[in-house]
Design an enzyme around this catalytic site. Sequence first.
Site, PDB file in Angstrom:
ATOM      1  N   THR A   1     -11.115   7.697  -0.087  1.00 57.74           N
ATOM      2  CA  THR A   1     -11.383   8.860  -1.036  1.00 57.74           C
ATOM      3  C   THR A   1     -12.688   9.137  -1.671  1.00 57.74           C
ATOM      4  O   THR A   1     -12.936   9.926  -2.671  1.00 57.74           O
ATOM      5  CB  THR A   1     -10.414   8.647  -2.332  1.00 57.74           C
ATOM      6  OG1 THR A   1     -10.849   7.059  -2.566  1.00 57.74           O
ATOM      7  CG2 THR A   1      -9.155   8.639  -1.962  1.00 57.74           C
TER       8      THR A   1
ATOM      9  N   LYS B   1     -13.216   0.358 -14.186  1.00 54.98           N
ATOM     10  CA  LYS B   1     -13.727  -1.002 -13.660  1.00 54.98           C
ATOM     11  C   LYS B   1     -14.176  -2.071 -14.543  1.00 54.98           C
ATOM     12  O   LYS B   1     -13.992  -3.265 -14.564  1.00 54.98           O
ATOM     13  CB  LYS B   1     -14.647  -0.800 -12.639  1.00 54.98           C
ATOM     14  CG  LYS B   1     -14.231   0.079 -11.105  1.00 54.98           C
ATOM     15  CD  LYS B   1     -13.115  -0.815 -10.467  1.00 54.98           C
ATOM     16  CE  LYS B   1     -12.762  -0.218  -9.255  1.00 54.98           C
ATOM     17  NZ  LYS B   1     -11.708  -0.942  -8.565  1.00 54.98           N
TER      18      LYS B   1
ATOM     19  N   VAL C   1       0.978   1.459  -7.093  1.00 51.92           N
ATOM     20  CA  VAL C   1       0.255   0.404  -7.997  1.00 51.92           C
ATOM     21  C   VAL C   1       0.490   0.910  -9.498  1.00 51.92           C
ATOM     22  O   VAL C   1       0.420   0.382 -10.482  1.00 51.92           O
ATOM     23  CB  VAL C   1      -0.959   0.034  -7.904  1.00 51.92           C
ATOM     24  CG1 VAL C   1      -1.336  -0.824  -6.573  1.00 51.92           C
ATOM     25  CG2 VAL C   1      -2.247   0.951  -8.123  1.00 51.92           C
TER      26      VAL C   1
ATOM     27  N   TYR D   1     -14.571   6.138 -13.521  1.00 55.69           N
ATOM     28  CA  TYR D   1     -14.418   5.024 -12.764  1.00 55.69           C
ATOM     29  C   TYR D   1     -15.043   3.823 -13.272  1.00 55.69           C
ATOM     30  O   TYR D   1     -14.749   2.697 -13.074  1.00 55.69           O
ATOM     31  CB  TYR D   1     -15.348   5.337 -11.267  1.00 55.69           C
ATOM     32  CG  TYR D   1     -15.141   4.057 -10.021  1.00 55.69           C
ATOM     33  CD1 TYR D   1     -14.120   4.182  -9.411  1.00 55.69           C
ATOM     34  CD2 TYR D   1     -16.360   3.408  -9.952  1.00 55.69           C
ATOM     35  CE1 TYR D   1     -13.947   3.168  -8.148  1.00 55.69           C
ATOM     36  CE2 TYR D   1     -16.127   2.476  -8.843  1.00 55.69           C
ATOM     37  CZ  TYR D   1     -14.840   2.420  -7.973  1.00 55.69           C
ATOM     38  OH  TYR D   1     -14.887   1.377  -7.136  1.00 55.69           O
TER      39      TYR D   1
ATOM     40  N   ASP E   1       0.832  -1.348   0.062  1.00 54.45           N
ATOM     41  CA  ASP E   1       0.023   0.060  -0.007  1.00 54.45           C
ATOM     42  C   ASP E   1       0.869   1.230   0.029  1.00 54.45           C
ATOM     43  O   ASP E   1       2.074   1.355   0.180  1.00 54.45           O
ATOM     44  CB  ASP E   1      -0.836  -0.177   1.193  1.00 54.45           C
ATOM     45  CG  ASP E   1      -2.356   0.849   1.183  1.00 54.45           C
ATOM     46  OD1 ASP E   1      -2.214   2.030   0.818  1.00 54.45           O
ATOM     47  OD2 ASP E   1      -3.223   0.217   1.016  1.00 54.45           O
TER      48      ASP E   1
END
Length: 249
Positions: free
Chosen positions: A192, A158, A63, A154, A36
Amino acid sequence: MRLDGKVAIITGAASGMGAATAELFAREGARVVVADLLETEGAEIVSKIASADGVARFQGLDVTDESNWDAVVANAVSEFGKVDILVNNAGVSGSHPDILNTDTWDEQMNVNAKGVFLGMRAVIPPMQKSGGGSIVNISSISGFVGQKFVHMGYNAAKGAVRLATKAAAVQFARENIRVNSVHPGIMPAMRTSKMTADPEVRAKMIRAVPAGREGKVEEVANANLFLASDESSYVTGIEVPVDGGFLAQ
Ligand SMILES: NC(=O)c1ccc[n+]([C@@H]2O[C@H](COP(=O)([O-])OP(=O)(O)OC[C@H]3O[C@@H](n4cnc5c(N)ncnc54)[C@H](O)[C@@H]3O)[C@@H](O)[C@H]2O)c1
């Protein structure tokens, strides 16, 4: 134990569903890399695991950074000898108030989509070498349908995770590498989250869930466990919604 002898890297494991997954996997016998950006919170999860007699190590990871990924995998292999499991869980919320913001699109694609690809790119070679592995990519119900309070970036990111999962599943099945996606529904708000953390917005979202409640992080961790373990040895390229029936409507 269901993950006895396995080595697992879990991204975004300092918080929420990633932390619940790390704790569950360690209880089931895996040696866990808690990866993380958040070092303090990640170290807390590692000590929780250690105090329950589990084995875990914190690893700083962004990441979106390819060389970071190479270091994470090299460290896991040198310390634990191999990588059996990757849970690509790290992510940033898309509940941005400006739903036409271009920077949000870029951030979503960078963290939530490219971050997942970079994870697969980094772990597949050592998995090929050791004879196989299981990758669990965390998408969302937003990988299937649009939502009023969520930036379209988003959903796009996804959705990309959902399909990249199938591509990788097809490409590496012969090498005993399984790749599946998990699609949480309405869960506790992300760190977030903006609009979707608002109690009024949340109440509306929960009214649309057939089960009539939000999910628990442990309920997603349990789905991750099944897909990560050898119990799902003939399961690859599938989508597992953990959404209280949301996508069944
Ligand atoms: N909470 C929800 O309602 C919900 C619903 C569906 C899907 N999801 C997805 O589930 C996953 C986990 O979400 P959560 O609810 O546990 O959120 P969370 O905010 O509690 O945890 C996300 C973790 O990812 C880490 N992270 C963010 N960017 C990173 C980066 N660039 N590199 C490394 N780590 C990074 C954060 O530091 C944090 O620890 C995410 O992929 C999210 O999109 C969440």
